[in-house]
Design a protein around this motif. Structure first.
Motif, short mmCIF file in Angstrom:
data_model
loop_
_atom_site.label_atom_id
_atom_site.label_comp_id
_atom_site.label_asym_id
_atom_site.label_seq_id
_atom_site.Cartn_x
_atom_site.Cartn_y
_atom_site.Cartn_z
N ILE A 279 19.94 8.32 -3.83
CA ILE A 279 18.92 9.04 -3.09
C ILE A 279 19.45 10.43 -3.15
O ILE A 279 20.31 10.99 -2.92
CB ILE A 279 18.77 8.32 -1.86
N ALA A 280 18.47 11.24 -3.41
CA ALA A 280 18.70 12.54 -3.45
C ALA A 280 17.44 13.44 -2.71
O ALA A 280 16.17 12.86 -2.89
CB ALA A 280 18.53 13.35 -4.81
N VAL A 281 17.68 14.50 -1.83
CA VAL A 281 16.67 15.30 -1.45
C VAL A 281 16.87 16.68 -1.76
O VAL A 281 18.08 17.25 -1.81
CB VAL A 281 16.84 15.21 0.30
N ALA A 282 15.72 17.50 -1.97
CA ALA A 282 15.74 18.81 -2.61
C ALA A 282 14.66 19.65 -1.86
O ALA A 282 13.42 19.02 -1.63
CB ALA A 282 15.82 18.87 -3.92
N GLY A 283 14.78 20.82 -1.93
CA GLY A 283 13.66 21.75 -1.35
C GLY A 283 12.69 22.19 -2.66
O GLY A 283 12.73 21.39 -3.59
N PRO A 284 11.68 23.08 -2.38
CA PRO A 284 10.74 23.30 -3.57
C PRO A 284 11.75 23.89 -4.78
O PRO A 284 12.76 24.57 -4.83
CB PRO A 284 10.11 24.77 -2.94
N PHE A 285 10.93 23.52 -5.91
CA PHE A 285 11.75 23.76 -7.28
C PHE A 285 13.14 23.17 -7.39
O PHE A 285 13.76 23.55 -8.29
CB PHE A 285 11.70 25.10 -7.51
N ILE B 118 15.76 23.03 -5.28
CA ILE B 118 16.56 24.04 -4.82
C ILE B 118 17.22 23.33 -3.86
O ILE B 118 16.66 22.61 -3.19
CB ILE B 118 16.26 25.48 -4.53
N ALA B 119 18.65 23.57 -3.57
CA ALA B 119 19.34 23.11 -2.34
C ALA B 119 19.45 21.40 -2.21
O ALA B 119 19.28 20.96 -1.28
CB ALA B 119 19.03 23.75 -0.87
N SER B 120 19.40 20.88 -3.44
CA SER B 120 19.60 19.42 -3.42
C SER B 120 20.91 18.97 -2.90
O SER B 120 21.94 19.41 -3.17
CB SER B 120 19.77 19.04 -5.22
N ARG B 121 20.61 17.75 -2.13
CA ARG B 121 21.53 16.91 -1.45
C ARG B 121 21.45 15.65 -1.79
O ARG B 121 20.33 15.18 -1.87
CB ARG B 121 21.53 17.34 -0.03
N ARG B 122 22.58 14.85 -2.06
CA ARG B 122 22.53 13.47 -2.30
C ARG B 122 23.12 12.38 -1.13
O ARG B 122 24.16 13.04 -0.61
CB ARG B 122 23.19 13.07 -3.71
N ALA B 123 22.85 11.48 -1.13
CA ALA B 123 23.36 10.52 -0.22
C ALA B 123 24.72 9.94 -0.88
O ALA B 123 24.78 10.18 -2.11
CB ALA B 123 22.62 9.21 -0.03
#
Length: 329
Positions: free
Chosen positions: A216-222, A224-229
């Motif tokens: 699972i990953a979460v990121a901002g627009p485009f 950017i600033a992606s974070r993964r579990a």
């Protein structure tokens, strides 16, 4: 919280069902004496010897005849009730069997026992024949079991010993898994990054037992600033038609107004031989809001201060300045 979807009542379980639960779906049933005072085991015959559970590969419309052995391992006489049941995945992700009162649709409905009760003196055993009538329209994999219980007990919680029954019907083998209902909830921190909680549902849409490895990953627009579990658990083994709700917390997520969660799952099927294999990974996304409240609050304060300063300056500029005539008496 992880949980399976089920419209039926979950049943209480004690250590009596542990042989079915330990290690998940594929671990054998009872192989040692039970502390309940009785134990169950398979019977050698045309379908195999030294079996720990019942597994059959059959065609639709056939009948399977076999037997189960019930043994009194205690020091008192016992009366044991016996009945077939469908299997299901519990909220803790383990395999269990439904109660007699829950009804049945598959193995629990197709399997009939010669008797539903056996009385045994200490040290005695009895073999109970049973027959499975496989419907002509059946296909794929079905998992259930044969449950034994103390017929004289008055406890609210049913103490049970059971043997698993697994059917592979026909040549159909359609492992399939879906991911849906991806949602993001964002919990901001007073300053800086906050926590994103991603929830989603995995469903066994095929006709064989399946699980999934996930990321699972979460990121901002485009992106950017992606974070993964971090290290994330796999789903439990799901029976055909079952679903499972997953939830993952990801820290250090910046409040970038809009967040996109991406769930990637690699389905792992289990075939009739008990072998495990992967399918092609599937992806689903979901969008959620991550409002930078601290930043917006700071901006509001700055704007209010600027408005106050501007109004004060204008007010001072509009105030007339009094003058004194030096020639006045």
């Amino acid at each position: 919280m992880d949980s399976p979807s089920s419209s039926r009542r979950m049943i209480p379980a004690l250590a009596a069902i542990a042989p079915l639960l330990l290690g998940g779906l594929l671990v054998p049933a009872a192989s040692a004496a039970s502390d309940l005072g009785w134990e169950v085991s398979t019977v050698d015959g045309e379908h195999g010897a030294d079996r720990t559970n019942y597994e059959y590969t059959v065609e639709p419309g056939v009948q399977v005849d076999d037997s189960i052995r019930i043994s009194n391992t205690g020091t008192d006489a016992v009366t044991i009730g016996v009945y077939p049941a469908d299997g299901f995945t519990t909220r803790s992700g383990e395999f269990d069997l439904r109660t007699r009162e829950s009804g049945a649709e598959a193995i629990g409905a197709w399997l009939s026992l010669e008797t539903d009760q056996v009385s045994l003196e200490p040290g005695m055993s009895a073999e109970v024949p049973f027959r499975i009538r496989v419907p002509k329209g059946a296909g794929g994999e079905y998992v259930g079991g044969i449950v034994t219980t103390d017929a004289t007990a008055t406890d609210a919680v049913e103490r049970r010993e059971a043997v698993r029954v697994r059917l592979h019907v026909g040549s159909s083998f359609r492992p399939a898994l879906t991911v849906g209902d991806v949602h993001i909830d964002y919990a901001p921190a007073p300053l800086g990054a906050g926590r994103a909680t991603v929830t989603y549902t995995v469903r066994n849409a095929g006709d064989t037992v399946i699980s999934a490895e996930q990321s699972i990953a979460v990121a901002g627009p485009f992106g950017i600033a992606s974070r993964r579990a971090g290290d994330y658990q796999s789903t439990p083994q799901l029976l055909p038609g079952e679903s499972w709700t997953m939830s993952a917390d990801i820290d250090g997520v910046l409040p970038l107004a809009v967040l996109t969660a991406t769930v990637s799952a690699v389905p792992l099927y289990i075939d009739a031989a008990g072998s495990t294999g992967p399918l092609r990974a599937i992806e689903q996304t979901g969008v959620g809001a991550a409002v930078p409240w601290a930043l917006l609050g700071a901006v509001v304060i700055v704007v209010m201060l600027l408005l106050w300063w501007t109004r004060r300056r204008r007010a001072r500029a509009a105030t007339p300045v009094s003058s004194v005539d030096p020639t006045a008496p």
